[in-house]
Structures are given as structure tokens and as C-alpha cells.
Write a protein that holds these residues in place. Sequence first.
Motif, mmCIF file in Angstrom:
data_model
loop_
_atom_site.group_PDB
_atom_site.id
_atom_site.type_symbol
_atom_site.label_atom_id
_atom_site.label_comp_id
_atom_site.label_asym_id
_atom_site.label_seq_id
_atom_site.Cartn_x
_atom_site.Cartn_y
_atom_site.Cartn_z
ATOM 1 N N SER A 62 -41.021 64.692 22.296
ATOM 2 C CA SER A 62 -40.121 63.686 21.754
ATOM 3 C C SER A 62 -40.197 62.397 22.562
ATOM 4 O O SER A 62 -40.303 61.290 22.014
ATOM 5 C CB SER A 62 -38.686 64.223 21.742
ATOM 6 O OG SER A 62 -37.782 63.266 21.244
ATOM 7 N N SER A 63 -40.170 62.525 23.876
ATOM 8 C CA SER A 63 -40.248 61.351 24.749
ATOM 9 C C SER A 63 -41.583 60.630 24.589
ATOM 10 O O SER A 63 -41.630 59.389 24.582
ATOM 11 C CB SER A 63 -40.056 61.767 26.213
ATOM 12 O OG SER A 63 -38.771 62.316 26.419
ATOM 13 N N ALA A 98 -39.099 68.648 24.140
ATOM 14 C CA ALA A 98 -38.422 67.505 24.757
ATOM 15 C C ALA A 98 -39.439 66.492 25.261
ATOM 16 O O ALA A 98 -39.276 65.276 25.079
ATOM 17 C CB ALA A 98 -37.527 67.976 25.897
ATOM 18 N N ASN A 132 -31.927 68.682 16.402
ATOM 19 C CA ASN A 132 -33.146 68.610 17.207
ATOM 20 C C ASN A 132 -33.592 67.152 17.294
ATOM 21 O O ASN A 132 -33.777 66.494 16.267
ATOM 22 C CB ASN A 132 -34.242 69.461 16.564
ATOM 23 C CG ASN A 132 -35.479 69.610 17.438
ATOM 24 O OD1 ASN A 132 -35.938 68.656 18.050
ATOM 25 N ND2 ASN A 132 -36.028 70.805 17.465
#
Length: 329
Positions: free
Chosen positions: A255-256, A252, A280
Motif C-alpha cells: 500500500s505504501s 501494508a 483494508n
Amino acid sequence: MEAFERTGPVKVVVVEPGYASYAAESEVLTPLGVQITALDWQGDRQTLLRGVADADLIMLRDTAVDAALFDAAPRLRGLVRYGVGLDKIDLDAARERRIKVANVPDYGADIEVADHTLALFLAVRRRIVTRDSAVRKGAWEVGQTEPLQRIAGATLGLVGYGRIARAVHKRFAAFGVDRVLVHDPFLDEQGAAAAGVIRVTLEDLVEAVEILSFHAPGRSDLRPTLTAELIARLRPGVVILNTARGSHIDEAALSSAILSGRVAGAGLDVFQREPPDRDNPLFDLPHLVVSDHTAWYSEQSVQQIQQLAAAEAYRILTGRIPLNWVNPW
């Protein structure tokens, strides 16, 4: 030499997913009167437990093995892991039950994994995937919309410095990456100097490198090595590579970081959950290149790993000590 006591035929269960053929195992084990069964349990726990109930030995790739599975197989005397990693196997539980566990750490996959790591990096750094997509849609001469950085002169960071990481180092050196920082608690100063690398803490590594590649076992508790806090300390524009264990990276947070532009891109062969969910959020990112935990694979590596695993199974079933016994007592 320990005696291997049994009544009736000896049964070896290969837990799927495995390989296209088990001819290599049969060639080695059939002379012992061994019956080899491939167990396609399709993710159903009860099917798995029933399938190993009368096994004398289990061979597997990535299936998790806990005390309950050992208890479901009272005849079990050994387990052979096709490959290196042992983080999914409860070694203490196996030791308590006098079940020998062996792995296959030397099947030559350092060649394949190193090649795959570099392939992922080049695909990300040179924007091969996005350029391919854009050209197919009619775009041309738009390279400067996705700035590309020179590889030569970049600083490489390696988490882990075993056989695979050293092969990766060698390949990157050919591209002009000559400053290499390593975080590895098993590497001493003398070894680092001999290899031409610099030992650093993980915190110092993430702050200094432009290429970050993972080549270490995952933590036993599956907590990420590259946490959100460490990702926030990464040097802007870094490329992240993971061909080791999916648990290394907080997905997560990654991804950010890619969305914000702090991380230029990533090449991942492994994920926190495998197979990953189709939704995902990483899969929506343009500068991410992925593969399906196949960095280790070639026809040659498969042949070698099956032959070596069969030899370890033979040693266990004949009461000998396996060459790579990982839970000795």
C-alpha cells in the motif's frame, strides 16, 4: 488394499463454501451408499467441529484443518481438497491419525488462472478501471495524466514456474514480453534453458523486472515472500500480480509503495485475510484492481474439479490409494 471398516451409512461432509450442486459427487459416491452432507458452518468453529463429528470423509476448498478438527472426527478416513494448495491442512497430524489426504492438482485451472492474471495486468497497466470511472464522470483525453507504459519489451518476473506460471509466460509472450526471469527452487538450469527463462534469486528478480507475478505455494508459516525490504528494492514503476496466495505479499508495505509511486499498480485475486476487511487500506488506492479469489473459476473448471475430487473420495472410501495422495506413510 486397505480395508475400510465402518458400521452404518458412510457419511461424506462437504465443508462450505463449496459449489451450487453436488450432483457430480452424488453420481460417483451414492452407489457406495454414501450420504453427502453440505456443512454451512458460517465461520463458527464449534459448528464446524460438530458437523464433521461423524464424517467418514471430508471434502473442502479453503477451510483450515488442524489436529483438533481431526480429533473431533474419530471415524474420519480421508480428506479431499478441491484444488491444489495444502498450506491450510496439517498433513503431519493427518498422517499420524492415518487419514489420507488428497488434492486435485490437474483440473485444468491453469487456463483460467493464466487468463485472469493477464486480465488483471491489462486492467492495471492500461488503467482500464480509472479510465472507465473518469469517462463516466465526463472526463476525456486525459490519458497523459496517468502515464501508460508499453508492454512489449518489458521484463517479466515469475515467482514459481509450474503449470500455471508457464501458461502465464505463454500469454505474456504474445504481448511481446520476451525476457523472463524466474525464481523457483525446483527449476534447474536445463529446464530453464528449455523454457527460455533465466533462473535468478528472488532478490535479483525484484530488482530487475517491470512485471512481477506470483505462482507458487505460500510459506507454511504464512510469512510474506515479498517483504517490505524486498518491496523497497523493486524497480520503480513495477506492476505486481498475485493469483496464488495472499500470504505472498506484505499488504501494508505494498500500500505504501503504491501511494509513493514506486509501484505503478497491482492486480490481486488473493489477500492475507479472506475475505479481506472492508476497510483494508489497499481498497483506497486508485491503481489497484482486485477480485475475490476467483482466478481459478469457470463453469468448466468447476465441473472438472468436482468430478476429479469425487473420484479421489471414491478411491479412499473403497480402500484404494488416491492418485494424488499428499501425506503418504
